[in-house]
Design a protein around this motif. Structure first.
Motif, short mmCIF file in Angstrom:
data_model
loop_
_atom_site.label_atom_id
_atom_site.label_comp_id
_atom_site.label_asym_id
_atom_site.label_seq_id
_atom_site.Cartn_x
_atom_site.Cartn_y
_atom_site.Cartn_z
N TRP A 194 0.84 -1.18 0.00
CA TRP A 194 0.00 0.00 0.00
C TRP A 194 0.88 1.25 0.00
O TRP A 194 2.07 1.17 0.21
CB TRP A 194 -0.96 0.00 1.20
CG TRP A 194 -0.38 -0.58 2.46
CD1 TRP A 194 -0.41 -1.89 2.84
CD2 TRP A 194 0.34 0.13 3.48
NE1 TRP A 194 0.25 -2.06 4.04
CE2 TRP A 194 0.71 -0.85 4.47
CE3 TRP A 194 0.69 1.45 3.69
CZ2 TRP A 194 1.43 -0.52 5.62
CZ3 TRP A 194 1.41 1.79 4.83
CH2 TRP A 194 1.75 0.81 5.78
N ARG A 195 0.26 2.37 -0.28
CA ARG A 195 1.03 3.61 -0.48
C ARG A 195 0.52 4.72 0.43
O ARG A 195 -0.67 4.78 0.76
CB ARG A 195 0.96 4.08 -1.95
CG ARG A 195 1.49 3.06 -2.96
CD ARG A 195 2.98 2.89 -2.82
NE ARG A 195 3.52 1.97 -3.81
CZ ARG A 195 3.68 0.67 -3.61
NH1 ARG A 195 3.30 0.12 -2.46
NH2 ARG A 195 4.18 -0.10 -4.55
N VAL A 196 1.43 5.60 0.81
CA VAL A 196 1.09 6.75 1.64
C VAL A 196 1.63 8.02 0.99
O VAL A 196 2.41 7.97 0.04
CB VAL A 196 1.68 6.61 3.06
CG1 VAL A 196 1.24 5.30 3.70
CG2 VAL A 196 3.20 6.72 3.04
N GLY A 231 -2.81 5.40 -3.48
CA GLY A 231 -2.69 5.98 -2.15
C GLY A 231 -3.84 5.58 -1.24
O GLY A 231 -5.00 5.58 -1.66
N GLN A 232 -3.53 5.24 -0.01
CA GLN A 232 -4.55 4.87 0.96
C GLN A 232 -4.49 5.70 2.23
O GLN A 232 -5.52 5.91 2.89
CB GLN A 232 -4.42 3.38 1.32
CG GLN A 232 -4.80 2.44 0.19
CD GLN A 232 -4.62 0.98 0.57
OE1 GLN A 232 -3.63 0.36 0.20
NE2 GLN A 232 -5.56 0.46 1.32
N TYR A 233 -3.29 6.20 2.58
CA TYR A 233 -3.15 6.92 3.84
C TYR A 233 -2.37 8.21 3.63
O TYR A 233 -1.43 8.28 2.83
CB TYR A 233 -2.41 6.06 4.87
CG TYR A 233 -3.13 4.77 5.21
CD1 TYR A 233 -4.19 4.76 6.10
CD2 TYR A 233 -2.73 3.57 4.63
CE1 TYR A 233 -4.86 3.59 6.42
CE2 TYR A 233 -3.39 2.38 4.94
CZ TYR A 233 -4.45 2.40 5.83
OH TYR A 233 -5.11 1.23 6.14
N GLU A 277 -7.05 8.22 6.54
CA GLU A 277 -7.31 7.19 5.53
C GLU A 277 -8.30 7.73 4.51
O GLU A 277 -9.22 8.49 4.85
CB GLU A 277 -7.88 5.93 6.18
CG GLU A 277 -8.13 4.79 5.18
CD GLU A 277 -8.70 3.55 5.86
OE1 GLU A 277 -8.58 2.45 5.29
OE2 GLU A 277 -9.27 3.70 6.96
N VAL A 278 -8.11 7.34 3.26
CA VAL A 278 -9.07 7.71 2.22
C VAL A 278 -10.37 6.96 2.48
O VAL A 278 -10.36 5.73 2.64
CB VAL A 278 -8.51 7.39 0.82
CG1 VAL A 278 -9.57 7.68 -0.24
CG2 VAL A 278 -7.25 8.18 0.55
N ILE A 279 -11.45 7.69 2.53
CA ILE A 279 -12.76 7.07 2.78
C ILE A 279 -13.13 6.23 1.56
O ILE A 279 -13.18 6.74 0.43
CB ILE A 279 -13.84 8.13 3.03
CG1 ILE A 279 -13.47 8.97 4.27
CG2 ILE A 279 -15.22 7.48 3.19
CD1 ILE A 279 -14.40 10.13 4.51
#
Length: 563
Positions: free
Chosen positions: A427-429, A523-525, A559-561
């Motif tokens: 996962w990516r930030v 991107g997730q966070y 976090e992306v909703i």
């Protein structure tokens, strides 16, 4: 003794360990993470087209970063990042000291009674402020000059050839190498015109240096000239939009370059050197019958004119490039002001040539001592560490432990890995309010980064994420569109402050963030050093706030909703 003195001077830095101060801007936020990541993903010597660095920008091309055939990169494979940094710095400064000492003893002060003077001058050279992550690019320049001078004089031995062969392994072609080759070539050409003969051995040595750079930097040269892998974002550089315009601005920049130099190569006040020149000129005026001093002042004057010409060129460079880029837009990708990597050696050339004209040995040593003190006080890395030993730390300049904050970010990464049931590579930030290099040094995979070279396509893909904030700030819009090395998540309310410490308690009230594009890019966070007042309006939700007493930051995890 000079080498021992150098090592003792740097003990205040090294002995602090993780609580030492390491230069942050353009160094800890941009350079130290690269060799670390290269070793972490195992692509140090993987030059195959298409090889990438997944932790950076979701797969930064391998050819966009420094070569694997590098002493500096090798050290990061043997030691921890901090240990590698300090070992590299000590080695660079010690080798630089030996280089200029040999140069001075051979061509300036060969007399036995001048050994102490040469060693003292070499120590003053070795303490100059410079970015040692670039290896010998600045302080190491006496070595190729010495080798070429020896070959030109017919004194060349196997060691001189080795210097020219191996110098590229510990220096940068794009930052200094091309300009070192050009400078030495110009020197040999002028010498050939004056002597009416070519020093073939010296030209052969220069060819060895050039070919060695080509071998070391082959991945970059191949990706640019032979088999292009990507269009670099640098083709969109418009430096004139970032610098003040007009004659007065150019003159001001020229004066700064002439009197202080450029900070990557070495920024220190040249007043001591100019004072020695003034003293030498006064000696000439008071002894009007002395031809020796008059002849000695000529090379000093020539070097000063060269330095002035370089200062004018660098000072007016952004304005000069504007009409040129209209005809050749791609030329904007090249920074021709990097001749400034030659100017520290030229200034010391002025210093030693002027010192030779002074009659008093004590006076010469006094000026060298003054230059040594000036160099140390100009070296902010050394100065800040010395201040911490005196319990007078510099505000807003965190230590390595505080800045990298391993305890804080390790806790965040481990909790996210448990939450995701997958390692950080899955996962990516992105980061807000602190450099992504901090996250990269702690094992995160980031969509943002500070890079001198990356694909233009990625810059365009990333822009919609921050387009709302760029629309609110003309300064940030110019910073990204006309430059863009810092491909960062930004907030207009924070401006260009990329170090939001926890004590500042920064809050962003109106944050315009394209969460949809961010999600599409993987991107997730969002790790933020500033609290978002209304994260839900931008498609984000707060998961947790993290803090640690040893960290410079506090981090809000968003976090992306899910849609």
């Amino acid at each position: 003794m000079a080498v021992l003195a150098l090592l003792l001077l740097w003990l205040p830095c090294v002995m602090r360990g993780a609580d030492s101060y390491v230069t942050i801007d353009d160094n800890l936020d941009a350079e130290i993470n690269i060799p670390y990541v290269l070793h972490q993903v195992g692509v140090v010597l993987d030059y195959r087209p298409g090889t990438t660095l997944p932790p950076i920008m979701d797969g930064l091309p391998r050819s966009a970063v420094r070569p694997g055939l590098s002493v500096t990169v090798g050290l990061f494979g043997l030691l921890s990042p901090l240990a590698a940094y300090w070992v590299n710095q000590l080695m660079v400064r010690a080798v630089a000291l030996l280089g200029i000492f040999c140069l001075l003893r051979r061509y300036v002060w060969p007399e036995p009674e001048n050994t102490v003077l040469a060693a003292s001058t070499a120590l003053a050279w070795a303490v100059l402020p410079t970015y040692t992550m670039y290896g010998l690019s600045a302080l190491g320049t006496p070595w190729p000059l010495l080798a070429v001078l020896n070959l030109r004089a017919g004194r060349g031995r196997w060691f001189d050839w080795l210097v020219l062969l191996f110098f590229p392994l510990w220096s940068s072609l794009v930052l200094a190498g091309a300009f070192i080759v050009a400078g030495l070539g110009a020197f040999l050409l002028v010498n050939a015109l004056r002597a009416r003969q070519l020093a073939w051995s010296a030209w052969a040595g220069l060819l060895v240096l050039t070919l060695s750079y080509a071998v070391v930097e082959w991945p970059l040269l191949r990706s640019v000239f032979v088999q292009p892998e990507f269009v670099p974002h640098r083709v969109e550089f418009r430096l004139a939009e970032l610098a003040p315009a007009g004659l007065l601005a150019g003159v001001r920049s020229t004066v700064q370059f002439f009197l202080w130099g450029q900070y990557h190569s070495s920024r220190f006040f040249h007043g001591v050197v100019l004072l020695v020149v003034a003293m030498a000129a006064w000696q000439f005026r008071s002894r009007t019958g002395s031809k020796t001093i008059g002849e000695g002042l000529r090379p000093v004057a020539v070097l000063l004119l060269v330095l002035l010409a370089l200062a004018v060129f660098c000072g007016f460079y952004p304005q000069l490039m504007t009409p040129v880029q209209r005809v050749l837009p791609a030329l904007g990708a090249f920074n021709l002001t990097r001749f400034h990597f030659l100017t520290p050696l030229l200034w010391f050339g002025v210093l030693v040539l002027a010192l030779r004209l002074l009659p008093s040995a004590k006076l010469r040593l006094g000026f060298v001592g003054l230059q040594l003190a000036l160099g140390l006080l100009s070296n902010l890395e050394w100065l800040y560490n010395a201040r911490m030993w005196l319990n007078r730390p510099t505000a807003h300049e965190p230590t390595w432990r505080q800045y990298v904050a391993p305890a804080l970010f390790t806790a965040i990464r481990q909790e996210l890995e448990q939450r995701q049931q997958a390692p950080a590579s899955a996962w990516r930030v992105a980061c807000l309010g602190f450099p992504p290099a901090v996250a990269q040094l702690n094992g995160f995979y980031t969509l943002d980064s500070y890079q001198n070279n990356y694909p233009l396509q990625y810059k365009h893909r990333f822009r919609p994420i921050i387009a709302g904030e760029l629309a609110k700030s003309p300064e940030l819009r110019r910073y990204y569109d006309a430059w863009g090395n810092r491909c960062y998540v930004v907030a207009a309310e924070l401006g260009k402050n990329f170090r939001e410490g926890r004590n500042e308690q920064a809050v962003v009230n109106d944050f315009r963030f394209d969460a949809v594009t961010f999600r599409q890019m993987g991107g997730q966070y969002l790790l933020s050093a500033a609290r978002l007042a209304t994260p839900n309006q931008t498609g984000l939700q707060l998961i947790k706030q993290y803090s640690d007493p040893t960290a410079y930051w506090q981090v809000y995890l968003y976090e992306v909703i899910p849609q």
